[in-house]
Design an enzyme around this catalytic site. Structure first.
Site, short mmCIF file in Angstrom:
data_model
loop_
_atom_site.label_atom_id
_atom_site.label_comp_id
_atom_site.label_asym_id
_atom_site.label_seq_id
_atom_site.Cartn_x
_atom_site.Cartn_y
_atom_site.Cartn_z
N TYR A 1 0.83 -1.23 0.00
CA TYR A 1 0.00 0.00 0.00
C TYR A 1 0.86 1.27 0.00
CZ TYR A 1 -3.24 3.44 2.08
OH TYR A 1 -3.97 4.56 2.37
N ASP B 1 11.91 -12.42 -1.52
CA ASP B 1 11.64 -12.44 -0.08
C ASP B 1 12.91 -11.99 0.63
OD1 ASP B 1 11.18 -13.18 2.59
OD2 ASP B 1 9.81 -14.78 1.95
N PHE C 1 10.14 -0.73 3.36
CA PHE C 1 8.74 -0.87 3.78
C PHE C 1 8.41 -2.31 4.18
CE2 PHE C 1 8.39 2.62 0.60
CZ PHE C 1 7.73 3.57 1.36
N LYS D 1 2.39 -6.61 9.16
CA LYS D 1 1.95 -5.47 9.97
C LYS D 1 0.64 -5.66 10.73
CE LYS D 1 -0.81 -3.38 6.38
NZ LYS D 1 -1.32 -2.23 5.73
N SER E 1 6.74 3.33 13.06
CA SER E 1 5.32 3.54 13.35
C SER E 1 5.15 4.28 14.67
CB SER E 1 4.65 2.17 13.45
OG SER E 1 3.37 2.31 13.99
N TYR F 1 3.88 -6.93 16.77
CA TYR F 1 4.20 -6.14 15.57
C TYR F 1 4.94 -4.85 15.97
CZ TYR F 1 3.51 -2.38 12.26
OH TYR F 1 3.72 -1.28 11.47
N LYS G 1 9.00 -3.21 15.33
CA LYS G 1 9.40 -1.87 14.86
C LYS G 1 10.34 -1.21 15.88
CE LYS G 1 7.24 -1.86 11.03
NZ LYS G 1 7.90 -1.73 9.75
N VAL H 1 -16.92 -0.69 16.26
CA VAL H 1 -16.06 0.29 16.92
C VAL H 1 -15.92 -0.13 18.38
CG1 VAL H 1 -15.84 2.72 17.61
CG2 VAL H 1 -16.79 2.14 15.37
N ASP I 1 -5.90 -1.08 23.59
CA ASP I 1 -6.17 0.02 22.67
C ASP I 1 -5.84 1.35 23.35
OD1 ASP I 1 -6.90 -1.52 20.57
OD2 ASP I 1 -9.04 -1.04 20.65
N1 LIG Z 1 -0.39 1.03 7.03
C1 LIG Z 1 -0.18 1.43 8.27
O1 LIG Z 1 -1.13 1.72 9.00
C2 LIG Z 1 1.23 1.59 8.81
C3 LIG Z 1 1.46 2.41 9.94
C4 LIG Z 1 2.75 2.52 10.43
C5 LIG Z 1 3.80 1.83 9.82
N2 LIG Z 1 3.54 1.05 8.74
C6 LIG Z 1 4.66 0.33 8.12
O2 LIG Z 1 4.81 0.76 6.78
C7 LIG Z 1 5.29 -0.31 5.97
C8 LIG Z 1 4.37 -0.48 4.78
O3 LIG Z 1 3.06 -0.70 5.25
P1 LIG Z 1 1.83 -0.94 4.28
O4 LIG Z 1 0.63 -0.43 4.95
O5 LIG Z 1 2.17 -0.47 2.93
O6 LIG Z 1 1.77 -2.53 4.32
P2 LIG Z 1 1.63 -3.57 3.13
O7 LIG Z 1 1.40 -4.90 3.75
O8 LIG Z 1 0.64 -3.08 2.14
O9 LIG Z 1 3.09 -3.50 2.47
C9 LIG Z 1 4.17 -4.25 2.94
C10 LIG Z 1 4.69 -5.06 1.77
O10 LIG Z 1 5.83 -5.80 2.20
C11 LIG Z 1 5.75 -7.09 1.62
N3 LIG Z 1 6.55 -7.98 2.46
C12 LIG Z 1 6.32 -8.39 3.73
N4 LIG Z 1 7.29 -9.18 4.15
C13 LIG Z 1 8.19 -9.28 3.13
C14 LIG Z 1 9.42 -9.98 2.95
N5 LIG Z 1 9.93 -10.78 3.90
N6 LIG Z 1 10.07 -9.86 1.78
C15 LIG Z 1 9.58 -9.08 0.78
N7 LIG Z 1 8.42 -8.41 0.89
C16 LIG Z 1 7.73 -8.51 2.06
C17 LIG Z 1 4.27 -7.44 1.56
O11 LIG Z 1 3.96 -8.39 0.56
C18 LIG Z 1 3.65 -6.07 1.27
O12 LIG Z 1 3.44 -5.88 -0.12
C19 LIG Z 1 5.35 -1.53 6.87
O13 LIG Z 1 6.67 -1.65 7.32
C20 LIG Z 1 4.42 -1.16 8.00
O14 LIG Z 1 4.78 -1.83 9.19
C21 LIG Z 1 2.30 0.92 8.20
#
Ligand SMILES: NC(=O)c1ccc[n+]([C@@H]2O[C@H](COP(=O)([O-])OP(=O)(O)OC[C@H]3O[C@@H](n4cnc5c(N)ncnc54)[C@H](O)[C@@H]3O)[C@@H](O)[C@H]2O)c1
Length: 385
Positions: free
Chosen positions: A21, A74, A96, A100, A140, A165, A169, A233, A312
């Site tokens: 995302y 991976d 990224f 998560k 995060s 999780y 981080k 909620v 929470d």
């Molecule tokens: N979305 C949120 O609310 C949020 C908030 C704070 C931090 N984050 C952090 O931001 C980053 C991105 O989050 P997102 O929301 O885009 O999540 P997401 O799951 O959409 O994206 C993470 C991507 O990493 C890939 N992935 C996971 N493990 C892997 C591995 N071992 N090798 C290769 N690829 C791997 C997944 O397939 C996924 O496409 C993450 O590190 C997440 O922890 C997200």
């Protein structure tokens, strides 16, 4: 130590989790800013398109007209990672890739520790072997735990985290601090995201997790579109304006531009290691988000209230002054825009990046379109940037 005073500007960026995302939206922003992107992902939480390509990044190519180099990889497969890294001259890495889902992390702690920690260690080792020491890490706000004060700034203590999780981080941030102490030639920024929502304003890209999702906007969207009967909620008796929890929702494209700003900072100065909050600084209750979504999309999102869940947090929102002062970045898009852009994506892609539709969703969509035009958000498309 030989630390360069002024870094040459970066050209090529290696993005892990680039098909996810936030990753895919950031890749778009990077390409539009003129960077060459090499993206990797293992498809654990994103859609694999035709011929092993990432479906989200195909849309980036379609929007920008530029080719993205993508590898299925991976991070736990270190030889493959090293092989890909060697093929390119990489200036900077945005990391990224992580699992998560908070709930899942409590059920499968070893999977989360292995994936997030070992994956990061493999990446850091491969970077070092290739003398690439510039890193943006996706952290995060969860690492702050229950806030002592609000808005929360980067000086707030970290580590009082209640879930696995979040602990991954926190541990990675601590590991990066230790690495920086031992090897000060590293140049690292941890970006502490608040609550990313929304989608690219084109309606062609958005959030499409392949695992069961826990983020709020896809939930609200599935209720509005008729896939779920109501939004659950947890807790309406918090000390907040309407009793529901307060969060700092940030548009995913603002988050994406925060990465471009942070990369420019890395290229211009040797920080060793520094953390920045990326949030709007505005606290919004869950009900305020739901009501705004309903107003903007002209849909109904019934809510089921349940008691508070243990662990929470009542309220969490950012003090993003440091990012403003040092990165020259602020979040610009409103809550309305977050909802409009998410809905535009949702209504045009009821199955996300997957092509097929189901009859019930198609019927519901037809009814929504008939009641308020093809897309209620169309008029604001050009007002976003
Ligand atoms: N979305 C949120 O609310 C949020 C908030 C704070 C931090 N984050 C952090 O931001 C980053 C991105 O989050 P997102 O929301 O885009 O999540 P997401 O799951 O959409 O994206 C993470 C991507 O990493 C890939 N992935 C996971 N493990 C892997 C591995 N071992 N090798 C290769 N690829 C791997 C997944 O397939 C996924 O496409 C993450 O590190 C997440 O922890 C997200």
């Amino acid at each position: 130590m030989g630390i360069p005073v002024k870094m040459p500007p970066f050209k090529t960026v290696f993005v892990t989790g680039g098909a996810g995302y936030i990753g895919s939206h950031t890749v778009l922003e990077l390409v539009e800013a003129g960077y060459e992107v090499i993206a990797v992902d293992n498809f654990t939480n994103c859609v694999c398109g035709t011929e092993g390509q990432a479906a989200s990044l195909k849309r980036v190519e379609e929007i920008t007209g530029k080719k993205i180099t993508f590898y299925q990889c991976d991070l736990l497969d270190k030889p493959r990672l090293a092989e890909i890294f060697k093929k390119h001259k990489i200036d900077c890495v945005i990391h990224f890739a992580a699992m998560k889902a908070v709930g899942e992390s409590m059920i499968l702690p070893l999977l989360y520790y292995k994936n997030n920690l070992i994956g990061t260690i493999n990446l850091l080792e491969v970077m070092k072997e290739n003398n690439c020491l510039q890193l943006l890490f996706s952290s995060s706000c969860t690492i702050y735990g229950n806030p002592d004060h609000l808005p929360i700034n980067e000086k707030h203590s970290i580590g009082n985290v209640t879930n696995v999780y979040g602990r991954t981080k926190y541990i990675i941030e601590e590991m990066l601090v230790d690495l920086s102490k031992a090897e000060p030639e590293w140049n690292i920024i941890s970006l502490r995201y608040f609550n990313p929502v929304g989608a690219h304003h084109s309606g062609r890209m958005g959030e499409d997790p392949t695992k069961a999702f826990t983020n709020i906007m896809p939930y609200i969207g599935s209720v509005a579109i008729g896939r779920k009967p109501y939004l659950t909620v947890f807790g309406d008796d918090y000390n907040t304006p309407d009793g529901t929890g307060v969060r700092d929702y940030i548009h995913v494209m603002d988050l994406a531009s925060g990465h471009v700003a942070a990369m420019a900072k890395l290229a211009a100065s040797h920080l060793k290691i520094k953390a920045y909050n990326l949030g709007t600084g505005r606290g919004v209750t869950v009900l305020e988000l739901v009501r705004t979504f309903e107003k903007v999309t002209k849909t109904k999102v019934p809510v089921q209230m349940l008691p508070r869940r243990e662990g929470d947090i009542e309220s969490m929102f950012a003090d993003a002054t440091l990012a403003c002062e040092e990165l020259g970045w602020t979040a610009e898009r409103s809550l309305e825009t977050m909802c409009e852009d998410y809905w535009r994506w949702q209504i045009a892609n009821p199955n996300g990046y997957r092509e097929t539709d189901t009859a019930d969703v198609a019927a519901k969509l037809a009814a929504i379109k008939e009641s308020h035009g093809e897309c209620s958000c169309q008029s604001t498309v050009n007002g976003v940037h």
